[in-house]
Design an enzyme around this catalytic site. Sequence first.
Site, short mmCIF file in Angstrom:
data_model
loop_
_atom_site.label_atom_id
_atom_site.label_comp_id
_atom_site.label_asym_id
_atom_site.label_seq_id
_atom_site.Cartn_x
_atom_site.Cartn_y
_atom_site.Cartn_z
N TYR A 195 0.87 -1.18 0.00
CA TYR A 195 0.00 0.00 0.00
C TYR A 195 0.90 1.23 0.00
O TYR A 195 2.07 1.15 -0.40
CB TYR A 195 -0.89 -0.12 1.25
CG TYR A 195 -2.05 0.83 1.34
CD1 TYR A 195 -2.95 0.97 0.30
CD2 TYR A 195 -2.25 1.59 2.49
CE1 TYR A 195 -4.02 1.85 0.40
CE2 TYR A 195 -3.32 2.46 2.60
CZ TYR A 195 -4.19 2.59 1.55
OH TYR A 195 -5.25 3.47 1.65
N ARG A 248 -6.18 10.63 -10.56
CA ARG A 248 -5.56 11.27 -9.39
C ARG A 248 -5.05 10.15 -8.49
O ARG A 248 -5.69 9.79 -7.52
CB ARG A 248 -6.59 12.17 -8.68
CG ARG A 248 -6.04 13.16 -7.71
CD ARG A 248 -5.60 12.55 -6.37
NE ARG A 248 -6.66 12.26 -5.43
CZ ARG A 248 -6.65 11.20 -4.61
NH1 ARG A 248 -5.68 10.30 -4.64
NH2 ARG A 248 -7.64 11.01 -3.76
N ASP A 339 -9.57 7.27 -6.26
CA ASP A 339 -8.57 8.07 -6.97
C ASP A 339 -9.03 8.57 -8.35
O ASP A 339 -8.25 8.58 -9.32
CB ASP A 339 -7.23 7.31 -7.04
CG ASP A 339 -6.57 7.22 -5.66
OD1 ASP A 339 -7.25 7.57 -4.67
OD2 ASP A 339 -5.40 6.82 -5.58
N ASP A 361 -14.06 6.41 -1.49
CA ASP A 361 -13.11 6.26 -0.40
C ASP A 361 -12.39 7.56 -0.09
O ASP A 361 -12.15 7.89 1.08
CB ASP A 361 -12.11 5.17 -0.82
CG ASP A 361 -11.20 4.74 0.30
OD1 ASP A 361 -11.66 4.74 1.45
OD2 ASP A 361 -10.04 4.41 0.02
#
Length: 647
Positions: A195, A248, A339, A361
């Site tokens: 991660y 992003r 994202d 998220d």
Amino acid sequence: MISLNGSSFLSNSLSGISTLSHSRRKASPGVVMVAQGSSNNRRGGERKVGAVLENTLVNEIKDKDGSSSILEMDSKSTVGGGVQDVYGEDRATEDQLVTPWTTSVASGYSLLRDPHHNKGLAFSEKERDAHYLRGLLPPTVVTQDLQVKKMMHNIRQYQVPLQRYMAMMDLQNMNERLFYKVLINNVEELLPVVYTPTVGEACQKYGSIFRRPQGLYISLREKGKILEVLKNWPEKNIQVIVVTDGERILGLGDLGCQGMGIPVGKLALYAALGGIRPSASLPVTIDVGTNNEKLLKDEFYIGLRQKRATGQEYAELLDEFMSAVKQNYGEKVLIQFEDFANHNAFELLAKYRKTHLVFNDDIQGTASVVLAGIVAALKLVGGTLAEHTFLFLGAGEAGTGIAELIALEMSKQTKAPLEETRKKIWLVDSKGLIVSSRKESLQHFKQPWAHDHEPIKNLLDAVKSIKPTVLIGSSGVGKTFTKEVVEAMASFNEKPVILALSNPTSQSECTAEEAYNWSKGRAIFASGSPFDPVEYKDKVFVSGQANNAYIFPGFGLGLIISGAIRVHDDMLLAASEALAAEVTQENFDKGLIFPPFSNIRKISAQIAARVAAKAYELGLATRLPQPENLVQYAESCMYSPDYRSYR
Ligand SMILES: NC(=O)C1=CN([C@@H]2O[C@H](COP(=O)(O)OP(=O)(O)OC[C@H]3O[C@@H](n4cnc5c(N)ncnc54)[C@H](OP(=O)(O)O)[C@@H]3O)[C@@H](O)[C@H]2O)C=CC1
Ligand SMILES: CC(=O)C(=O)O
Ligand SMILES: [Mg+2]
């Protein structure tokens, strides 16, 4: 003849998979798996796949516990074609009708190359006999624990984080259960590998490190065929999809198709941290091009070589995807947006939250985790939420999402209207403080934060003027909490709360060391990506990780176990409360406002239980009757990476 297409072709270059029409199957007590049939079958031509044999085999290898909880379907769905699962579906029959997949028997060589069932040296003597593995493995039989130990030993040999990442991805592609066992048992050490921050570098270099495809790629070329593409995925009982369009990626900008590392990483966390079974999750990247010139010129780039599609073309592709998902997996599949750039993220969420089980998220998960951290921080700094003043650097998805949830919680606590509680919260964007004189030109998600104040161009002046007690970085720009900014925070706060949320580490607004040094050891600090403990004046400061990874795995689990059909803001507040309640006195004594990740599965069960309880309370749950003890139920549903015995 065996014909290999799709993912069976990708993963079985020398496969010994035998489809059920294969003559050897009758004598071969292999492990039942799903593989793709011939294109003739796919076109609805004659198909000679029977379900009778599978039943025999499946009975032989079925789990001892025969657990029937939703999340424990793993044992039946991936190992057992032809079995009635908890949805009452006969997989083999349905496979024959609607997907190109047939149920096959993996044994011998192919079994060792099937990541869902491979155990490597942990295959027992009996299993080696029963599944044609004799001679394909060296004589040693080892335990899964020894395999974990060996894997960690090997991973620690790599000094370069990206090499560790690649070793973990190779393991995931080779032996899924071992991958999860390693990750769960070493979560604090490996989170930064699979991660943030390493996943960021992996996405930047995804084209060059690309070995085996993971997840589903849906590009503009698949327009009009997305339902068909979804059917190419071998698993049918999908419960969570994480989807990105790569625009992003963390604070690294537009990485196009190479953003796939993010859904893959998030879903690994769904399984490891939240106990969602891996076969129920689907990583998706929507490729509409990229505006990243460097990638467009990179010969190893894996995506469409064109500028991003926008407007109607973009909206139509997304709409087709959302409809196809619902049609293929039903309305209880959770779709997590991840994202996306904010010019799409807010709109997508607003549009689909009414018709689908969706969750952003970056906007919602981040809000929930940061609110939890702030609620916990109040124990250290004192006062109620409404008595504090908040200043954000960054007024995008994370910034405005967090701001709104804080205002909502304040409003619930004080009974003051939302418009009033918002006034305690200020945001700075790339043009300076968001103030009413800028209102006309602001994007819609910034407008509620345009309060009366003279214009201010930079963060330091905003800090000096607003005098926040809590400073939150959500700008994606590193090193923006300068010495002057932190010193200013420390000049009017005994214990300034400073959260540098931007990822990966290179984009963090400041480091832990800077926060503690510049505040003379008084800051309550947490960051989006982890920092090592810091020594300041003979005292060791351990900072927490303010990352949505605390929330989304348990949040998703709560939605799934309750059969929720929509996400409601009150569920985010419930998740926040649950997380804040997990911070112990021992954590506070160290200055931590988040619990350690080592307890994350227990924390996820608590979050899941609160979210599920809220779903029942709001009438959004469909799984009835409501289990009496939701925490226990959540725990009992969690995926276990322990090997099962293939007798
Ligand atoms: N820790 C966590 O769990 C999470 C962390 N994040 C991180 O937060 C960061 C931002 O994400 P997100 O909110 O989605 O991104 P957005 O692009 O939606 O928002 C970024 C915001 O930062 C502002 N900004 C950019 N540069 C500057 C600057 N130099 N000075 C002041 N403001 C600036 C932008 O201003 P303008 O609007 O004027 O362009 C915009 O308001 C990323 O690094 C991401 O990794 C995100 C989600 C979760
Ligand atoms: C953590 C996360 O979701 C992000 O940085 O985008
Ligand atoms: Mg994100």
